[in-house]
Motif scaffolding. Structure first.
Motif, PDB file in Angstrom:
ATOM      1  N   PRO A  59      15.602  12.081  -1.443  1.00  0.00           N
ATOM      2  CA  PRO A  59      15.453  11.418  -0.719  1.00  0.00           C
ATOM      3  C   PRO A  59      14.987  11.956   0.713  1.00  0.00           C
ATOM      4  O   PRO A  59      15.502  12.946   1.154  1.00  0.00           O
ATOM      5  N   THR A  60      14.335  11.230   1.367  1.00  0.00           N
ATOM      6  CA  THR A  60      13.941  12.044   3.148  1.00  0.00           C
ATOM      7  C   THR A  60      15.542  12.250   4.096  1.00  0.00           C
ATOM      8  O   THR A  60      15.426  13.248   4.608  1.00  0.00           O
ATOM      9  N   ASP A  61      16.493  11.651   3.726  1.00  0.00           N
ATOM     10  CA  ASP A  61      17.323  10.930   4.391  1.00  0.00           C
ATOM     11  C   ASP A  61      18.350  12.590   4.353  1.00  0.00           C
ATOM     12  O   ASP A  61      19.487  12.971   4.368  1.00  0.00           O
ATOM     13  N   ASP A  87       1.389  -1.404   0.072  1.00  0.00           N
ATOM     14  CA  ASP A  87       0.308  -0.033   0.055  1.00  0.00           C
ATOM     15  C   ASP A  87       1.048   1.406   0.351  1.00  0.00           C
ATOM     16  O   ASP A  87       0.666   2.366  -0.568  1.00  0.00           O
ATOM     17  N   ILE A  88       2.129   1.310   0.763  1.00  0.00           N
ATOM     18  CA  ILE A  88       2.547   2.610   0.879  1.00  0.00           C
ATOM     19  C   ILE A  88       4.657   1.916   0.050  1.00  0.00           C
ATOM     20  O   ILE A  88       4.259   0.868   0.766  1.00  0.00           O
ATOM     21  N   VAL A  89       4.975   2.410  -0.249  1.00  0.00           N
ATOM     22  CA  VAL A  89       6.514   2.241  -1.050  1.00  0.00           C
ATOM     23  C   VAL A  89       7.378   1.919   0.757  1.00  0.00           C
ATOM     24  O   VAL A  89       7.376   2.938   1.124  1.00  0.00           O
ATOM     25  N   THR A  90       7.736   0.727   0.686  1.00  0.00           N
ATOM     26  CA  THR A  90       8.657   0.222   1.431  1.00  0.00           C
ATOM     27  C   THR A  90      10.064   0.226   1.454  1.00  0.00           C
ATOM     28  O   THR A  90       9.777  -1.221   0.416  1.00  0.00           O
ATOM     29  N   VAL A  91      10.952   0.895   1.988  1.00  0.00           N
ATOM     30  CA  VAL A  91      12.278   0.512   1.800  1.00  0.00           C
ATOM     31  C   VAL A  91      12.594  -1.010   2.181  1.00  0.00           C
ATOM     32  O   VAL A  91      13.194  -2.228   1.624  1.00  0.00           O
TER      33      VAL A  91
HETATM   34  C1  EPZ Z   1      14.314   2.836   5.017  1.00  0.00           C
HETATM   35  O1  EPZ Z   1      13.848   3.553   6.326  1.00  0.00           O
HETATM   36  C2  EPZ Z   1      15.782   3.634   5.413  1.00  0.00           C
HETATM   37  N1  EPZ Z   1      16.332   2.640   6.551  1.00  0.00           N
HETATM   38  C3  EPZ Z   1      15.256   4.957   5.938  1.00  0.00           C
HETATM   39  O2  EPZ Z   1      16.431   4.704   6.088  1.00  0.00           O
HETATM   40  C4  EPZ Z   1      15.068   6.058   5.706  1.00  0.00           C
HETATM   41  O3  EPZ Z   1      14.909   7.121   6.121  1.00  0.00           O
HETATM   42  C5  EPZ Z   1      13.443   5.473   5.023  1.00  0.00           C
HETATM   43  O4  EPZ Z   1      14.044   4.027   3.971  1.00  0.00           O
HETATM   44  C6  EPZ Z   1      12.933   5.810   3.396  1.00  0.00           C
HETATM   45  O5  EPZ Z   1      14.334   5.897   2.464  1.00  0.00           O
HETATM   46  C7  EPZ Z   1      16.715   1.613   5.817  1.00  0.00           C
HETATM   47  O6  EPZ Z   1      17.504   1.289   4.735  1.00  0.00           O
HETATM   48  C8  EPZ Z   1      17.653   0.745   7.411  1.00  0.00           C
HETATM   49  P1  EPZ Z   1      10.299   2.351   5.069  1.00  0.00           P
HETATM   50  P2  EPZ Z   1      12.578   1.963   6.448  1.00  0.00           P
HETATM   51  O7  EPZ Z   1       9.130   1.406   5.058  1.00  0.00           O
HETATM   52  O8  EPZ Z   1      12.489   0.830   5.756  1.00  0.00           O
HETATM   53  C9  EPZ Z   1       5.599   3.818   6.290  1.00  0.00           C
HETATM   54  C10 EPZ Z   1      18.566   6.529   7.623  1.00  0.00           C
HETATM   55  O9  EPZ Z   1      18.925   7.886   8.540  1.00  0.00           O
HETATM   56  N2  EPZ Z   1       5.553   2.049   6.784  1.00  0.00           N
HETATM   57  O10 EPZ Z   1      10.151   2.997   3.852  1.00  0.00           O
HETATM   58  O11 EPZ Z   1      12.555   1.827   7.563  1.00  0.00           O
HETATM   59  C11 EPZ Z   1       6.389   4.571   7.494  1.00  0.00           C
HETATM   60  O12 EPZ Z   1       6.057   4.714   8.421  1.00  0.00           O
HETATM   61  C12 EPZ Z   1      17.277   6.195   7.948  1.00  0.00           C
HETATM   62  O13 EPZ Z   1      19.391   6.043   7.492  1.00  0.00           O
HETATM   63  C13 EPZ Z   1       4.257   1.505   7.090  1.00  0.00           C
HETATM   64  O14 EPZ Z   1       3.626   2.536   7.145  1.00  0.00           O
HETATM   65  O15 EPZ Z   1      11.544   3.304   5.825  1.00  0.00           O
HETATM   66  C14 EPZ Z   1       6.870   5.188   6.562  1.00  0.00           C
HETATM   67  O16 EPZ Z   1       6.304   6.340   6.253  1.00  0.00           O
HETATM   68  C15 EPZ Z   1      16.388   6.520   8.871  1.00  0.00           C
HETATM   69  N3  EPZ Z   1       3.964   0.219   7.484  1.00  0.00           N
HETATM   70  C16 EPZ Z   1       7.120   5.071   4.891  1.00  0.00           C
HETATM   71  O17 EPZ Z   1       6.299   3.680   5.029  1.00  0.00           O
HETATM   72  C17 EPZ Z   1       5.308  -0.630   7.161  1.00  0.00           C
HETATM   73  O18 EPZ Z   1       5.030  -1.677   6.954  1.00  0.00           O
HETATM   74  C18 EPZ Z   1       7.921   3.929   4.212  1.00  0.00           C
HETATM   75  O19 EPZ Z   1       8.745   3.700   5.357  1.00  0.00           O
HETATM   76  C19 EPZ Z   1       6.554  -0.065   6.493  1.00  0.00           C
HETATM   77  C20 EPZ Z   1       6.314   1.736   6.444  1.00  0.00           C
END
Ligand code: EPZ
Length: 417
Positions: A303-305, A160-164
């Protein structure tokens, strides 16, 4: 006692800096060692707190870990444990990446739920939903996820949401599943591609990494390999912004300009000169910094980072810029510290309006997030006077020798105990 970093502002950054291996590529790749028996060799691994937390976790699970400079060897033949405890997951959320590989290899995993952190709630519901679709049974008990399964079965999974890390976790779970898995709306980050490349080297059958549809045909087992960690694009961007902020002239070596498309594009619009070769970036800046509006997005977007670091640049720009944070709900913890340093920033929901001021002024500051802490170092480089950045712990999680690298470029910066 915790270290702090002292920065005296005013010097232009000049010279060359070597970019380290990427934290966020190294974490899933080191963890992918759980999927094969035998010695995996990883080179260009950055020396960071998060990497130490990861190798500690792998050792606790029964893997043999050998660290020799930037080379890390991991043999998970003796994998016996299946638990990532609260203590480790609390320190580093990316520990949840062991979930997929443990279920794939042992048929069970017990991993502490990470909970929220400074930048937002950060649930892992999509990781769990995907694992369930692959046939794992999932229970939440006493703050832990307990997953168990026989051999996982391929499935069609839509995020539903792009998650890394969600994409990475499920990719690792699916590589040895029976049949075909399709991940839709998958993350396209270079770190996802680096993990896929590593898994393919190990014998996995994966297509489409780097696009939003990844297809994985399960194989029966994987082999150990040797691979190098890709350069850190966020560290690269942080040093580029340092060069522009201080109107300097910096060459970044051993980086991957192709992973920084959106960042390079936006930084050019601030007026900086940026040239690239295959693995180097040359940045120079003179005169005023132009303001540019930015919206964070999943890759290939901005990137958010890098949002916190970019905000520092905008805080001394000519004019006003609008920054929109669309990935995390609370990633503006640096704002109040930057305001204490004289920045003019107003936040409304996920939008920050940054009105450039002629000068920042030094202060004692601290932040509870890695990239926010990096932004305070950048602010210190241009502020009048001496800035003291506390809670350096967060910086050490993700930037290798940050003060030495800035000092090498002529900044007046040091770490004190
Ligand atoms: C990765 O985190 C990175 N961490 C983060 O790096 C980075 O900020 C982030 O991706 C976004 O680019 C690693 O790779 C270890 P997401 P991740 O799941 O995978 C929501 C840094 O400073 N979501 O892509 O945890 C979530 O809440 C950091 O190095 C859900 O709702 O981020 C967010 O709003 C911090 N449900 C969005 O998705 C889930 O099951 C994207 O998060 C998973 C995520």
């Amino acid at each position: 006692m915790m270290d702090k970093i002292i920065v005296k502002g005013g010097n232009s950054l000049k010279g060359e800096v070597r970019i380290s291996g990427a934290k966020n590529a190294a974490l899933p790749i080191l963890i992918s060692s759980l999927l094969a028996e035998g010695v995996n060799t990883y080179t260009n691994v950055p020396d960071l707190m998060d990497i130490h937390s990861t190798t500690m976790l792998l050792a606790k699970l029964g893997a043999r870990v050998d660290i020799d400079g930037d080379t890390v060897r991991i043999d998970a033949a003796g994998l016996i444990e299946h638990e990532a405890a609260y203590d480790l997951v609390r320190k580093m959320r990316a520990s949840v990446l062991v979930l997929g590989p443990l279920v794939a290899r042992l048929g069970k995993a017990r991993v502490s739920l990470p909970g929220g952190c400074a930048i937002g709630a950060r649930p892992i519901n999509l990781h769990l939903k995907g694992l369930a679709a692959l046939g794992a049974s999932i229970e939440l008990k006493h703050g832990y996820v307990e997953a168990s399964a026989g051999r996982l079965k391929g499935a069609d999974i839509y995020f539903d949401i792009v998650t890394v890390t969600g994409t990475e976790n499920l990719m690792m779970a699916a590589v040895t599943a029976q049949g075909t898995t399709v991940l839709r709306n998958a993350a396209r980050e270079p770190e996802v591609v680096a993990l896929a490349d590593t898994l393919v080297k190990m014998g996995a059958d994966i297509e489409g990494a780097g696009t939003s549809i990844i297809t994985i045909n399960g194989v029966s087992s994987l082999n150990p390999i040797e691979t190098a960690i890709i350069p850190d694009r966020i560290e690269t961007g942080t040093f580029m912004m340092g060069a522009i902020l201080t109107r300097g002239k910096v060459t970044l070596l051993d980086c991957e300009p192709n992973h920084l498309g959106a960042t390079i594009n936006i930084l050019r619009r601030t007026g900086a000169d940026i040239d690239t070769t295959a693995n180097a970036i040359y940045v120079s800046a003179k005169g005023d910094v132009a303001s540019v509006d930015v919206k964070t997005q999943p890759y290939p977007g901005f990137p958010t980072d890098m949002q916190a670091q970019f905000m520092v640049l905008m805080s001394i720009a000519e004019g006003t810029s609008m920054i929109s944070e669309t990935i995390f709900e609370n990633r503006y913890i640096h704002v109040s510290e930057l305001i204490r340093m004289g920045a003019d920033i107003k936040v409304d929901g996920n939008i920050a309006i940054v009105k450039g001021v002629p000068h920042l002024s030094s202060a004692q500051v601290m932040a509870t997030d890695l990239r926010a802490s990096a932004s305070l170092i950048l602010a210190g480089l241009v502020a009048e006077g001496t800035t003291e950045v506390n809670r350096v712990y967060h910086l050490d999680r993700g930037y290798e020798s940050i003060e030495k690298k800035f000092a090498g470029l002529g900044a007046e910066i040091q770490r004190v105990r």
